[in-house]
Design a protein around this motif. Sequence first.
Motif, mmCIF file in Angstrom:
data_model
loop_
_atom_site.group_PDB
_atom_site.id
_atom_site.type_symbol
_atom_site.label_atom_id
_atom_site.label_comp_id
_atom_site.label_asym_id
_atom_site.label_seq_id
_atom_site.Cartn_x
_atom_site.Cartn_y
_atom_site.Cartn_z
ATOM 1 N N ALA A 113 -9.760 -9.819 5.835
ATOM 2 C CA ALA A 113 -10.301 -11.032 5.224
ATOM 3 C C ALA A 113 -10.525 -10.833 3.727
ATOM 4 C CB ALA A 113 -11.605 -11.432 5.908
ATOM 5 N N LEU A 114 -11.011 -9.649 3.343
ATOM 6 C CA LEU A 114 -11.237 -9.360 1.933
ATOM 7 C C LEU A 114 -9.915 -9.144 1.200
ATOM 8 C CD1 LEU A 114 -14.270 -6.896 2.199
ATOM 9 C CD2 LEU A 114 -14.189 -9.380 2.501
ATOM 10 N N ALA A 115 -8.996 -8.420 1.856
ATOM 11 C CA ALA A 115 -7.690 -8.179 1.233
ATOM 12 C C ALA A 115 -6.933 -9.485 1.008
ATOM 13 C CB ALA A 115 -6.873 -7.224 2.099
ATOM 14 N N GLU A 116 -7.081 -10.430 1.940
ATOM 15 C CA GLU A 116 -6.413 -11.724 1.766
ATOM 16 C C GLU A 116 -6.972 -12.475 0.560
ATOM 17 O OE1 GLU A 116 -3.814 -12.953 2.854
ATOM 18 O OE2 GLU A 116 -3.384 -12.071 4.818
ATOM 19 N N ALA A 117 -8.263 -12.336 0.317
ATOM 20 C CA ALA A 117 -8.855 -12.991 -0.856
ATOM 21 C C ALA A 117 -8.256 -12.420 -2.141
ATOM 22 C CB ALA A 117 -10.368 -12.822 -0.845
ATOM 23 N N VAL A 118 -8.135 -11.091 -2.198
ATOM 24 C CA VAL A 118 -7.534 -10.459 -3.377
ATOM 25 C C VAL A 118 -6.073 -10.869 -3.499
ATOM 26 C CG1 VAL A 118 -6.933 -8.258 -4.460
ATOM 27 C CG2 VAL A 118 -9.142 -8.518 -3.297
ATOM 28 N N ALA A 119 -5.345 -10.850 -2.380
ATOM 29 C CA ALA A 119 -3.924 -11.207 -2.396
ATOM 30 C C ALA A 119 -3.714 -12.639 -2.863
ATOM 31 C CB ALA A 119 -3.325 -11.007 -1.004
ATOM 32 N N THR A 120 -4.594 -13.540 -2.407
ATOM 33 C CA THR A 120 -4.461 -14.942 -2.791
ATOM 34 C C THR A 120 -4.695 -15.123 -4.287
ATOM 35 O OG1 THR A 120 -5.158 -15.685 -0.603
ATOM 36 C CG2 THR A 120 -5.371 -17.260 -2.404
ATOM 37 N N ALA A 121 -5.741 -14.495 -4.801
ATOM 38 C CA ALA A 121 -6.057 -14.640 -6.221
ATOM 39 C C ALA A 121 -5.017 -13.944 -7.105
ATOM 40 C CB ALA A 121 -7.452 -14.092 -6.508
ATOM 41 N N ALA A 122 -4.557 -12.769 -6.685
ATOM 42 C CA ALA A 122 -3.607 -12.005 -7.500
ATOM 43 C C ALA A 122 -2.164 -12.457 -7.313
ATOM 44 C CB ALA A 122 -3.717 -10.521 -7.151
ATOM 45 N N ARG A 123 -1.898 -13.160 -6.194
ATOM 46 C CA ARG A 123 -0.545 -13.573 -5.818
ATOM 47 C C ARG A 123 0.369 -12.376 -5.596
ATOM 48 N NH1 ARG A 123 0.007 -18.514 -10.249
ATOM 49 N NH2 ARG A 123 -1.640 -19.820 -9.363
ATOM 50 N N VAL A 124 -0.206 -11.338 -4.953
ATOM 51 C CA VAL A 124 0.529 -10.107 -4.627
ATOM 52 C C VAL A 124 0.115 -9.681 -3.231
ATOM 53 C CG1 VAL A 124 0.897 -7.673 -5.217
ATOM 54 C CG2 VAL A 124 0.619 -9.369 -7.044
ATOM 55 N N ARG A 125 1.080 -9.307 -2.396
ATOM 56 C CA ARG A 125 0.776 -8.818 -1.060
ATOM 57 C C ARG A 125 0.499 -7.307 -1.101
ATOM 58 N NH1 ARG A 125 -1.320 -12.218 1.646
ATOM 59 N NH2 ARG A 125 -1.038 -10.850 3.456
ATOM 60 N N PRO A 126 -0.428 -6.830 -0.248
ATOM 61 C CA PRO A 126 -0.771 -5.406 -0.277
ATOM 62 C C PRO A 126 0.195 -4.529 0.511
ATOM 63 C CG PRO A 126 -2.105 -6.531 1.360
ATOM 64 C CD PRO A 126 -1.280 -7.591 0.679
ATOM 65 N N ILE A 127 0.185 -3.263 0.191
ATOM 66 C CA ILE A 127 0.765 -2.218 1.041
ATOM 67 C C ILE A 127 -0.299 -1.882 2.078
ATOM 68 C CG2 ILE A 127 1.538 0.183 1.126
ATOM 69 C CD1 ILE A 127 2.350 -0.235 -1.894
ATOM 70 N N VAL A 128 0.015 -2.033 3.351
ATOM 71 C CA VAL A 128 -0.979 -1.866 4.423
ATOM 72 C C VAL A 128 -0.783 -0.509 5.088
ATOM 73 C CG1 VAL A 128 -1.971 -2.871 6.500
ATOM 74 C CG2 VAL A 128 -0.969 -4.363 4.761
ATOM 75 N N VAL A 129 -1.868 0.226 5.255
ATOM 76 C CA VAL A 129 -1.811 1.585 5.788
ATOM 77 C C VAL A 129 -2.015 1.606 7.302
ATOM 78 C CG1 VAL A 129 -2.890 3.869 5.692
ATOM 79 C CG2 VAL A 129 -2.585 2.532 3.594
ATOM 80 N N GLY A 130 -2.957 0.822 7.803
ATOM 81 C CA GLY A 130 -3.340 0.894 9.212
ATOM 82 C C GLY A 130 -2.412 0.114 10.129
ATOM 83 N N LYS A 131 -2.842 -0.002 11.379
ATOM 84 C CA LYS A 131 -2.082 -0.752 12.365
ATOM 85 C C LYS A 131 -1.860 -2.195 11.897
ATOM 86 C CE LYS A 131 -5.310 1.193 15.575
ATOM 87 N NZ LYS A 131 -6.227 0.852 16.675
ATOM 88 N N PRO A 132 -0.684 -2.764 12.158
ATOM 89 C CA PRO A 132 0.382 -2.311 13.058
ATOM 90 C C PRO A 132 1.437 -1.437 12.402
ATOM 91 C CG PRO A 132 0.890 -4.506 12.320
ATOM 92 C CD PRO A 132 -0.432 -4.148 11.687
ATOM 93 N N HIS A 133 1.201 -0.957 11.193
ATOM 94 C CA HIS A 133 2.203 -0.138 10.520
ATOM 95 C C HIS A 133 2.238 1.266 11.120
ATOM 96 C CE1 HIS A 133 3.021 -3.305 7.608
ATOM 97 N NE2 HIS A 133 1.742 -3.583 7.745
ATOM 98 N N SER A 134 3.329 1.959 10.901
ATOM 99 C CA SER A 134 3.647 3.114 11.750
ATOM 100 C C SER A 134 2.838 4.370 11.458
ATOM 101 C CB SER A 134 5.136 3.438 11.629
ATOM 102 O OG SER A 134 5.467 3.795 10.293
ATOM 103 N N ARG A 135 2.278 4.502 10.255
ATOM 104 C CA ARG A 135 1.705 5.791 9.860
ATOM 105 C C ARG A 135 0.626 6.267 10.834
ATOM 106 N NH1 ARG A 135 1.399 7.934 3.860
ATOM 107 N NH2 ARG A 135 0.678 10.047 4.297
ATOM 108 N N LEU A 136 -0.258 5.397 11.232
ATOM 109 C CA LEU A 136 -1.358 5.795 12.109
ATOM 110 C C LEU A 136 -0.841 6.145 13.505
ATOM 111 C CD1 LEU A 136 -4.893 4.366 12.131
ATOM 112 C CD2 LEU A 136 -3.769 4.730 14.307
ATOM 113 N N PHE A 137 0.109 5.372 14.022
ATOM 114 C CA PHE A 137 0.658 5.646 15.352
ATOM 115 C C PHE A 137 1.414 6.976 15.368
ATOM 116 C CE2 PHE A 137 0.325 1.012 15.056
ATOM 117 C CZ PHE A 137 -0.410 0.735 16.200
ATOM 118 N N GLU A 138 2.182 7.217 14.329
ATOM 119 C CA GLU A 138 2.920 8.480 14.256
ATOM 120 C C GLU A 138 1.974 9.669 14.164
ATOM 121 O OE1 GLU A 138 5.404 7.645 10.928
ATOM 122 O OE2 GLU A 138 6.895 6.544 12.114
ATOM 123 N N ALA A 139 0.864 9.496 13.440
ATOM 124 C CA ALA A 139 -0.132 10.568 13.368
ATOM 125 C C ALA A 139 -0.765 10.817 14.726
ATOM 126 C CB ALA A 139 -1.206 10.207 12.338
#
Length: 269
Positions: A170-196
């Motif tokens: 919810a907080l990251a979306e606020a930053v993304a909306t104001a900055a007009r940039v999408r974040p690099i996401v570390v946690g789920k559902p991205h693979s890094r945590l599952f692979e670890a």
Amino acid sequence: MTLREVRGFAFDLDGTIWAGPHLLPGAAELVAALRRADYPLVFASNSSRYGSEALARELTRLGIPAARHDVIAAFDLVADEVHDRLGSVDLLAIGTGELASALEEAGHRPLPIDRWREAKAVVVGNDPLFDFGRLRAASRAVASGAVFFAVNMDERFPVADGQFDPGCGALAEAVATAARVRPIVVGKPHSRLFEAAIARLGCSAHQTAMVGDNLASDIVGGRSVGMFTIWLEPQPAGEPTTQPDLAVASLIDLHRLWLGGRATPDATS
């Protein structure tokens, strides 16, 4: 692939093992039974407030003995993600004091928000003190070229009595909306945590179960790396948008199914 073929278990925490300050029914009993049967297990959390050491202490306090090695948290992986992409950098840490400390211990240099122009990265976690000033500093830094990282994009996380708190997403979306940039996401559902988690368990992906309550993070992410996925669905709400390998109403039901599927002589113990 069936539950009977699973040789290691990864459990989400919020909404799966606990809700707020309480363990969910059957959690301690299932974990204890898996440990008695020598099944490796790990707790794989999208936490953006606390790292593995603090989460292990909380598990132990609630009645599931755990050490830091038993927990993998997205909180702990974000510093490495920043370093892999940028090296050690000056950054804004929008989150708890623990997040800033973890980033600093990994060699990064957290800045006060009034120095946002110097930031080469912005890392957003769950921040109980999030306000307009932090939003302004983070979004201006990102819009000016700082690389934007979010620990996770979970909109909510469960707390006691069926309530929720706003999540990191919810907080990251606020930053993304104001900055007009999408974040690099570390946690789920991205693979890094599952692979670890798979590496920590020492099983192949298809022999490892991901147990979680969140279809969009636990189940989608687990399936993407080839894990056997178990969805904890206390209140069925129609056909899921993503199909888990197994859906259960509770950890008590999962325990019963696991016992029934085991081929070992002590399956009913």
